[in-house]
Structures are given as structure tokens and as C-alpha cells.
Design an enzyme around this catalytic site. Structure first.
Site, PDB file in Angstrom:
ATOM      1  N   GLN A 199       0.820  -1.218   0.000  1.00  0.00           N
ATOM      2  CA  GLN A 199       0.000   0.000   0.000  1.00  0.00           C
ATOM      3  C   GLN A 199       0.854   1.268   0.000  1.00  0.00           C
ATOM      4  O   GLN A 199       1.891   1.332   0.657  1.00  0.00           O
ATOM      5  CB  GLN A 199      -0.912   0.041   1.229  1.00  0.00           C
ATOM      6  N   ALA A 236      -4.430   2.135  -0.598  1.00  0.00           N
ATOM      7  CA  ALA A 236      -4.526   2.646   0.780  1.00  0.00           C
ATOM      8  C   ALA A 236      -5.389   1.703   1.599  1.00  0.00           C
ATOM      9  O   ALA A 236      -6.336   1.108   1.096  1.00  0.00           O
ATOM     10  CB  ALA A 236      -5.131   4.045   0.791  1.00  0.00           C
ATOM     11  N   GLY A 257      -6.939  -1.376  -7.394  1.00  0.00           N
ATOM     12  CA  GLY A 257      -7.681  -1.837  -6.222  1.00  0.00           C
ATOM     13  C   GLY A 257      -7.385  -1.024  -4.978  1.00  0.00           C
ATOM     14  O   GLY A 257      -6.507  -0.159  -4.978  1.00  0.00           O
ATOM     15  N   ARG A 258      -8.138  -1.309  -3.918  1.00  0.00           N
ATOM     16  CA  ARG A 258      -7.917  -0.740  -2.591  1.00  0.00           C
ATOM     17  C   ARG A 258      -7.684   0.770  -2.589  1.00  0.00           C
ATOM     18  O   ARG A 258      -6.683   1.231  -2.052  1.00  0.00           O
ATOM     19  CB  ARG A 258      -6.746  -1.432  -1.904  1.00  0.00           C
ATOM     20  N   GLY A 259      -8.595   1.498  -3.136  1.00  0.00           N
ATOM     21  CA  GLY A 259      -8.325   2.929  -3.219  1.00  0.00           C
ATOM     22  C   GLY A 259      -9.401   3.809  -2.608  1.00  0.00           C
ATOM     23  O   GLY A 259     -10.061   4.488  -3.364  1.00  0.00           O
TER      24      GLY A 259
END
Ligand SMILES: *[C@@H]1O[C@H](CO)[C@@H](O)[C@H](O)[C@H]1NC(C)=O
Ligand SMILES: *[C@@H]1O[C@H](CO)[C@@H](O)[C@H](O)[C@H]1NC(C)=O
Length: 390
Positions: A199, A236, A257-259
Site C-alpha cells: 500500500q 490505501a 484496487g484498494r483505493g
């Protein structure tokens, strides 16, 4: 804010302050306060100044390269992703490969130690301001660990190149450029983060309170990607037991992804105001509100984002789109709210009114004055990242 700018302009560099003031939850962050500004002569001195117990304003204008600071090492790796080209690999830390990816192919490889864990990260103690001057201030090959600290400002710093080929799948240390754990009053502003293993920014499990993450560039262009498309998956992760975070005016691009990913542990709560960010060319998902998340998404602009917000995850999220969403928000928060804009992007349906009920007691949210999504899109493209201020 005006007086601070004037002070910065009219006094000598001895009293250098961060430019502007943080929006939202981190608004009372002062970092090193009025500590006299000084520039470390070496990477070793930067490391020691960040970690000591003296309030400091540390000003840098070049890149401090920690890539080989602790040397390199080699060991077992595995290949959890079988896509091509260029999947990320995973270092076999704490037997992660056998425990979590038993069928993945294995091999050996080498990497730099400076990226690889709590013992190597640059520790940032309380009462510190780290200010980049100009457009080439940076830290390379290592991440910042802001743990059990109060009052930290990191502004106008380029953070890059942390073992980007490798993920280690555990949770304790994963080649993270910015980790905030158990800390209060932290402002991460106008930084550019690129080319890292995991991340770009995370909170741990202890609470991260009164945090503002603003005007940063999260540049997802990657050679090695968990999704094998040149786009970085791990943007993040906000997972603390009682996080309060304003995530505003950031420029997130070429990710997958994962934003951000918010939540995931029952009994924990993360208040996250995702406001006025500009997302572009995201091939997977942006927001992902898991159990514990209390996410208000307003005034963001999603341009070519496959999944602006994950459907069906267990957290609470209020993602404003229609006039009735706007009026429910306005009547709860007592101020004008702003709709998100979706351009060439997937659809979203997330309207947990529990978010409005929880956030109407949070002045960092009720006193926030968001821009429209279209104003935010232009503002962010012109102002985010390193080299735009100072
Ligand atoms: C940070 O500064 C504040 C105010 O100047 C002071 O009260 C506090 O003790 C400092 N914290 C640490 C950990 O040094
Ligand atoms: C940030 O660092 C990367 C890697 O060292 C470099 O390629 C890039 O030009 C830097 N960006 C800025 C704005 O200085």
C-alpha cells in the site's frame, strides 16, 4: 492560514512553516510548530532527526536515497499471481507462502532490506515537520513509520522505489511508504508516492486519529502488478480501531484496487471522509468499505474507474449521487453536500444512512466545505503532488 503564509514569506528560512492548513480531521496539526528549520546533511542525519525527541522542522530539497542503506538480502519467494506479464512476487516472510499460498510456485530472489519492516522504516516521532522545498525533495527506498506520535506534518515529499517487485502478505510490515499507527494529528500533504511493493499509505490496528491525507498523487504505474496490467493494486488501507481520517483532493491514477480499502475488523470503527479526490484509469475498484467503515464519499470525480465503490461489502458507506442523496446529506450535516461524478465508470449504489447519523456529530465533516466534483477534478490535476508548492 493567511498569517502563516505571510510569516513564511516575510521571515527568514529559520521559521519555515508548512504551506496552508490541513482540511478536516487533521485541522489542528502543527507538526514541529515553530521549531527552527534545518536541513540534514545526510540520510543518517535525516533518520536520526525524524526519530529523536526534539521538535523539528526538517527542510529538504534533494532526494535522500535509503535503497541500499541496510544492504540487501536474499531468500525464498513465491508467486501468488499467475497472470502475465510481470505479476508481483511475495517474499516468504514468516512462512507466508506455505501458510497462505501453498500452491504457489516458489523460488529465490533478492531485495533491499531497507524496505522490509518495522526495524528498518524511518521512524517519525512527535512534533516533526518534514518539508520538501522545490520539486525534487524526496525519500527513496524506505517508508515512514509514524507510530504512537502526536503532531506530524509530511509535505511536498516524493516517496518512491521500495522493493516494488515484492509483496509480503502479512500485516505487520509490508514495504509501506507511509504507515500511521496509534498516532494523532498527522497531515500528509502534497506528496507523490510511486513504485512500491504494497500500500501507498496505511493505518495499522491502533487508532489513527485526526489525520488528513490531502493533495497527494498516488501514481499506480507499475512494472510488477498483482493484476498484471501495469497498475498497482495496493493503494490505501485504513484499518485502525478508531480512525478519523479526511482523504481529500488526492489524485489517484493507473491503479487497480484498494483505493482506499477501509475496515475489516468487527468492533473497530473508521470514520473516513473521502472528498474531492480525482480518480482516473482505475481498472479495478476504488472505494471498498468493509465492516467497521463509516465512509462518506462526496464531491469525488471518477473518470474511467471500473468499480468506483465495491458492492456488497459489510461497511457503511454513503456515496452521494442524486438530489435526494444530497438533501439527506444536507439535512443531516447542516451544510451543502456535493455529488460524486461518474464518467465512463461503473455504477454505485451505497447509501447507508447510518453514516450521516454518525458523522453529524463530527465537526471535521460538518464544517467541511467541499468543492463540486468538477471543480475538484480541475483543482486536483493542477495542484496535487510534489513540486506544486514550496
Ligand atoms: C510535543 O510538543 C508539545 C507542545 O510543545 C509538548 O507538550 C509535548 O510534550 C511534545 N511531545 C513530545 C512527545 O515530545
Ligand atoms: C520522484 O521519484 C521518482 C523515482 O526516483 C522519479 O522518477 C520522479 O521523477 C520523482 N518525481 C518528482 C516530481 O520529483
Amino acid at each position: 492560514m493567511i498569517w502563516k503564509l505571510l510569516l513564511a514569506l516575510t521571515t527568514s528560512t529559520a521559521h519555515v512553516l508548512a504551506i496552508g492548513t490541513p482540511l478536516g480531521f487533521g485541522s489542528s496539526t502543527v507538526g514541529g510548530g515553530s521549531a527552527t528549520a534545518a536541513t540534514p546533511a545526510s540520510a543518517a542525519q535525516l533518520l536520526s532527526w525524524l526519530a529523536d525527541s526534539t521538535p523539528r522542522t526538517i527542510v529538504i530539497s534533494t532526494t535522500y536515497d535509503f535503497t541500499n542503506y541496510y544492504g540487501s538480502t536474499s531468500g525464498k519467494i513465491c508467486k501468488p499471481w499467475t497472470c502475465s506479464p510481470n505479476p508481483q512476487f511475495a517474499i516468504d516472510q514468516n512462512n507466508w507462502c506455505a501458510n497462505y499460498q501453498p500452491s504457489a510456485a516458489t523460488g529465490t530472489d533478492s531485495w533491499y532490506k531497507s524496505g522490509t519492516g518495522y526495524s528498518y522504516l524511518l521512524k517519525v516521532a512527535s512534533n516533526k515537520t518534514l518539508l520538501g522545498k522545490g520539486s525534487s525533495a524526496g525519500i527513496k527506498g524506505i517508508g515512514l513509520l509514524i507510530q504512537n506520535a502526536d503532531n506530524v506534518i509530511i509535505q511536498n515529499i516524493n516517496i518512491s522505489d521500495i522493493n516494488a517487485k515484492f509483496v509480503w502478505g502479512g500485516d505487520a510490515s509490508e514495504r509501506l511508504p507511509v504507515t500511521i499507527v496509534g498516532s494523532t494529528h498527522v497531515w500528509i500533504d502534497h506528496c507523490t508516492i510511486k513504485n512500491v511493493g504494497r500500500q501507498f499509505i496505511v493505518t495499522g490496528y491502533n487508532p489513527a486519529k485526526a489525520i488528513t491525507i490531502s493533495n497527494n498523487i498516488f501514481d499506480g504505474r507499475a512494472t510488477y502488478s498483482a493484476t498484471c496490467n501495469g497498475k498497482h493494486y495496493w493503494v490505501a488501507l485504513f484499518t485502525g480501531s478508531a480512525d478519523t481520517i479526511t482523504f481529500a483532493q488526492n489524485y489517484i491514477y493507473q491503479t487497480s484496487g484498494r483505493g482506499p480499502h477501509i475496515g475489516g475488523t468487527s468492533g473497530y470503527t473508521q470514520y473516513v471522509h473521502v472528498v474531492n479526490n480525482y480518480f482516473v484509469s482505475v481498472s479495478g475498484h476504488a472505494l471498498d468499505s468493509e465492516v467497521g467503515a463509516v465512509t462518506l464519499a462526496e464531491g469525488n470525480y471518477f473518470n474511467t474507474v471500473t468499480t468506483p465503490s465495491m458492492a456488497g461489502t459489510a461497511g457503511n458507506e454513503y456515496f452521494i449521487q442524486t438530489s435526494s442523496d444530497l438533501s439527506a446529506c444536507q439535512s443531516a450535516l447542516g451544510r451543502t453536500c456535493q455529488a460524486n461524478t461518474l464518467l465512463s465508470s461503473g455504477s454505485v449504489s451505497r447509501l447507508n444512512s447510518a453514516v450521516l447519523t454518525a458523522l453529524k456529530a463530527q465537526s471535521a465533516v460538518t464544517r467541511y466545505s467541499p468543492m463540486s466534483a468538477s471543480a475538484a477534478a480541475s483543482y486536483v490535476q493542477a495542484n496535487a503532488g510534489v513540486g506544486k508548492i514550496n
